[in-house]
Scaffold this active site. Structure first.
Site, short mmCIF file in Angstrom:
data_model
loop_
_atom_site.label_atom_id
_atom_site.label_comp_id
_atom_site.label_asym_id
_atom_site.label_seq_id
_atom_site.Cartn_x
_atom_site.Cartn_y
_atom_site.Cartn_z
N GLU A 66 85.40 32.36 -69.98
CA GLU A 66 85.61 31.71 -68.68
C GLU A 66 84.29 30.60 -67.74
O GLU A 66 84.97 29.76 -66.87
CB GLU A 66 86.13 32.90 -67.39
CG GLU A 66 84.66 34.21 -67.12
CD GLU A 66 85.13 34.97 -66.21
OE1 GLU A 66 84.59 34.83 -65.28
OE2 GLU A 66 86.46 35.63 -66.24
N ARG A 110 85.26 42.03 -67.21
CA ARG A 110 84.29 41.29 -68.32
C ARG A 110 85.63 41.04 -68.85
O ARG A 110 85.82 41.82 -69.61
CB ARG A 110 82.78 41.58 -67.85
CG ARG A 110 81.97 41.73 -66.97
CD ARG A 110 81.49 40.66 -66.31
NE ARG A 110 81.17 40.44 -65.21
CZ ARG A 110 80.91 40.99 -63.94
NH1 ARG A 110 82.61 40.67 -63.49
NH2 ARG A 110 80.61 40.74 -62.71
N HIS A 149 89.40 35.44 -62.45
CA HIS A 149 87.67 36.17 -61.59
C HIS A 149 88.01 36.24 -60.39
O HIS A 149 87.33 35.90 -58.99
CB HIS A 149 86.28 35.66 -62.59
CG HIS A 149 85.88 36.55 -61.70
ND1 HIS A 149 85.33 36.68 -63.17
CD2 HIS A 149 85.59 37.70 -61.17
CE1 HIS A 149 84.68 36.96 -62.87
NE2 HIS A 149 84.55 38.18 -61.82
#
Length: 333
Positions: free
Chosen positions: A262, A233, A294
């Site tokens: 993000e 994360r 991601h």
């Protein structure tokens, strides 16, 4: 019943439609759930979300007012959902508690080796028929030290790969994993791990206690030539502090599959728009930094497992069952 799914990727859509066939209809949207898009869900009892959807208080209130009773999150992480608010207004919330740990662990190693061996720079050069080796020197991982912050399922898979490279293994976690210990991993304090490791990889969840786990102090404790990888994360790293260290010429390489700001960027095409995030714009200019969007979890194996678990969560909800995936149970449970 028609389920509304937000933030669905093109490769993910046919998997969702196939998995729900014979159970419920599903409408897949590529837009993410946020305050602007929440009204779209009016009349849908079940809403399916991704990790980059925004489920704060106002969004949850809008969903509940529109008739939504269940949120099926297609991810393990749930830091994007205000769970106390969801519970207070009677929304059931479920997530995917498990999917292939190898997808993320293997990608973390892909990032580590890409920045260590200058793969992006080399690839860009050879496309221009520049075959020089200047500036492409990496180093062996064999015999060096890997520091694994978080030794759960993904951290264990990462550790097994490090063991295969012949690395010394250091770990940090609130609970020791016997499988990692059996591989020769030594549990130490976070400070000692950062000081001794040549490669540091993050595999812990984002919680208030782990926000900016890697802050300015932690970054300064690391070796100047260390490799830092984050496939967990974005909020685990203080990005401003990282940029400051990179500007000082530190670190062999940094591989980031996540970024703390993000939301509203990742999974979207922003190539024709002005860059508004100055921190990210600066981050991607460093030659020793590789940022991906991601995608560590994004294998056919893992996404299929995520989709299948999401279907089970929905069927459990409609049948009144409760599983280990439920974060906020039905108010009648």
């Amino acid at each position: 019943m028609e389920i509304l799914a937000f933030g669905v990727q093109a490769d993910e859509k046919p998997l969702l439609e196939k998995a729900f066939a014979g159970h419920h209809d599903i409408r897949c949207l590529d837009v993410f759930l946020n305050e602007d898009t929440a009204p779209i869900a009016v009349g849908r009892e079940i809403v399916c979300t991704s990790v980059n959807c925004e489920l704060g208080s106002r969004v949850l209130q809008t969903l509940a007012a529109g008739g939504t009773r269940m949120i099926a999150q297609r991810s393990t992480g749930f830091n994007n959902i205000d769970l106390p608010v969801a519970e207070g207004i009677g929304l059931t919330v479920a997530r995917v508690s498990y999917y292939s740990p190898y997808s993320v662990a293997e990608f973390a190693w892909t990032l580590a080796m890409a920045v260590n061996r200058r793969i992006v720079r080399a690839g860009n050069r050879t496309r221009d028929f520049d075959f020089r080796l200047d500036g492409l020197m990496g180093r062996d991982m064999h015999g060096r030290t890997a520091g694994v912050l978080g030794t759960g399922k993904i951290g264990e898979a990462f550790t097994r790969i490090a063991h295969g490279f012949g690395m010394r293994l250091l770990g940090w976690d609130v609970v020791e994993n016997p499988a990692c210990v059996a591989l020769g991993l030594q549990y130490v304090s976070k400070e000692e791990l950062l000081t001794r490791s040549d490669l540091v990889s993050l595999h812990v969840p984002l919680m208030p206690e782990t926000t900016h786990l890697i802050d300015a102090t932690a970054l300064r404790a690391m070796k100047d030539d260390a490799v830092l990888v984050n496939s967990s994360r974005g909020g685990l790293i203080d990005t401003q502090a990282l940029v400051s260290e990179l500007r000082a010429g530190r670190f062999t390489g940094v591989g980031l599959d996540v970024y703390e700001a993000e939301a509203g960027l990742f999974f979207l095409d922003k190539s024709l728009e002005p860059v508004e995030d100055d921190t990210l714009a600066r981050l991607v200019t460093f030659p020793n930094v590789l940022v991906t969007s991601h995608q560590a979890y994004y294998t056919g194996d893992a996404v299929t497992q995520i989709v299948d678990a999401t279907v089970r969560n929905v069927l459990d909800y409609t049948a009144g069952r409760r599983s280990e995936n439920v974060l906020v149970p039905r108010s009648t449970d």
